[in-house]
Design an enzyme around this catalytic site. Structure first.
Site, PDB file in Angstrom:
ATOM      1  N   GLY A   1       1.433  -8.560  12.137  1.00  0.00           N
ATOM      2  CA  GLY A   1       2.064  -8.950  10.881  1.00  0.00           C
ATOM      3  C   GLY A   1       1.564 -10.274  10.351  1.00  0.00           C
TER       4      GLY A   1
ATOM      5  CB  CYS B   1       6.053   9.790   9.844  1.00  0.00           C
ATOM      6  SG  CYS B   1       4.543   9.042  10.390  1.00  0.00           S
TER       7      CYS B   1
ATOM      8  CG  ASN C   1      -0.417   0.659   2.429  1.00  0.00           C
ATOM      9  OD1 ASN C   1      -0.415   1.889   2.532  1.00  0.00           O
ATOM     10  ND2 ASN C   1       0.069  -0.144   3.365  1.00  0.00           N
TER      11      ASN C   1
ATOM     12  CG  ASN D   1       3.959   0.542  10.230  1.00  0.00           C
ATOM     13  OD1 ASN D   1       3.312   0.240   9.224  1.00  0.00           O
ATOM     14  ND2 ASN D   1       3.749   1.652  10.895  1.00  0.00           N
TER      15      ASN D   1
ATOM     16  CG  LEU E   1       0.673   8.737   6.984  1.00  0.00           C
ATOM     17  CD1 LEU E   1       1.556   9.664   7.824  1.00  0.00           C
ATOM     18  CD2 LEU E   1       0.125   7.632   7.888  1.00  0.00           C
TER      19      LEU E   1
END
Ligand SMILES: Cc1cc2nc3c(=O)[nH]c(=O)nc-3n(C[C@H](O)[C@H](O)[C@H](O)COP(=O)(O)O)c2cc1C
Length: 309
Positions: free
Chosen positions: A249, A134, A74, A196, A78
């Site tokens: 995950g 980020c 993806n 993440n 954000l």
């Protein structure tokens, strides 16, 4: 199947008590009750909101998602409604429908994170998950989560401005996730969530009459393909911190959840699997409760202990 409210699945994340350890992951579950056609959202341990930034964001242009053989990529960028609209519109639904939630926050500077932390504190948001994947504008596009000192400064600044449960979400795109986890703990995190997405790229090639057309998407790779990486990360983090870990995950089944518990996770988040099986979280909660009972464990803590022995 058993009723979800018997208490044997109750999970304690450093004082943050959840009715069960099944949480849905940020970016895959909307802001509040978007999945209510499929699930009674209030029966989940918690949901994590889409990342919220100070200002609304439109996100990236172009192709944003691609399916891969074992997951997806993806590049949403954000996209979110921003903190003001979240508090005005989304929070009310969460409260009215009694949905336990963790607010995922993101920013480009420490000041932005601190601002968000203060607003969460003022609004008595019980738990936040700090998305540190980020780019750190000051450090020249390095992610906050890839460098211990930046991470420490960020988490410590948030800690000093927020009294609720502070969860720090780690990126796997680092050399030593253990060092980053230790820095998060030292800076005052109450819990760690990992992992993440991984950096990935898909190049779709279409050849017609000798002419090649390519569609390229680069972004975060998630889903079943990342599970061994995530389990390994959780196991290594568990060896160096003593705060609870939320494993994330590629989770798709009860067996996957048990694997994360065995690695040292106290709770889990389910992400990509929600897109193909929107009721997966509720199904796994029921299966987990059944598993604990059938195998004669007093509660989920006893099961976790046995899995780690
Ligand atoms: C479409 C999509 C959007 C995401 N958005 C966010 C986000 O806003 N904040 C965040 O911390 N993680 C975000 N993630 C990462 C997930 O929360 C999760 O950490 C990751 O997908 C790994 O779990 P999974 O394999 O179960 O999907 C997103 C993932 C996907 C697939």
């Amino acid at each position: 199947m058993g009723i979800i409210s018997s208490g044997i699945l109750q999970t304690n994340l450093n004082g943050y008590i959840l009715k069960n350890p099944i949480i849905t992951a940020s970016g895959t579950y909307g802001y509040n009750n978007e999945y209510s056609d499929f699930v009674n959202v209030s029966t989940l341990g918690a949901i994590v909101t889409k990342a919220i930034t100070l200002e609304p964001r439109e996100g990236n242009k172009g192709i944003r998602i691609a399916e891969t053989k074992a997951g997806m990529i993806n590049s949403i960028g954000l996209e979110n409604v921003g903190i003001e609209r979240f508090l005005e519109e989304k929070l009310k639904v969460l409260k009215d429908e009694n949905i336990e939630f963790i607010m995922n926050i993101a920013g480009s500077t420490i000041r932005e994170y601190v601002e968000l932390a203060k607003i969460c504190d003022e609004n008595k948001i019980k738990a936040i998950e700090v998305n540190i994947s980020c780019p750190n504008v000051k450090a020249g596009c390095l992610e906050f989560g890839t460098e211990e000192n930046s991470l420490y400064e960020l988490v410590n600044s948030v800690r000093n401005n927020y009294r609720g449960i502070l969860i720090v979400k780690l990126t796997p795109n680092v050399t030593s996730i253990e060092k980053i986890a230790m820095a998060a703990q030292k800076a005052g995190a109450d819990a760690i969530s990992a992992i993440n997405t991984l950096k990935g790229t898909q190049i779709k090639i279409n050849c017609q009459n000798g002419e090649i057309n390519k569609t390229i998407i680069s972004g975060g790779y998630s889903g079943k393909g990342i599970k061994p990486i995530a389990v390994g990360a959780v196991m290594r983090i568990a060896q160096v911190v003593n705060i609870p870990i939320i494993g994330i995950g590629g989770i798709e089944t009860l067996e996957d959840v048990l694997e994360f518990f065995a690695a040292g996770a106290e709770a889990v988040e389910i992400g990509t699997a929600n897109f193909t099986h929107p009721n997966i979280s509720e199904t796994i909660i029921k299966e987990l409760e059944e598993y604990v009972k059938i195998n004669g464990f007093k509660d989920i803590e006893e099961l976790k202990k046995e899995l780690r022995s």
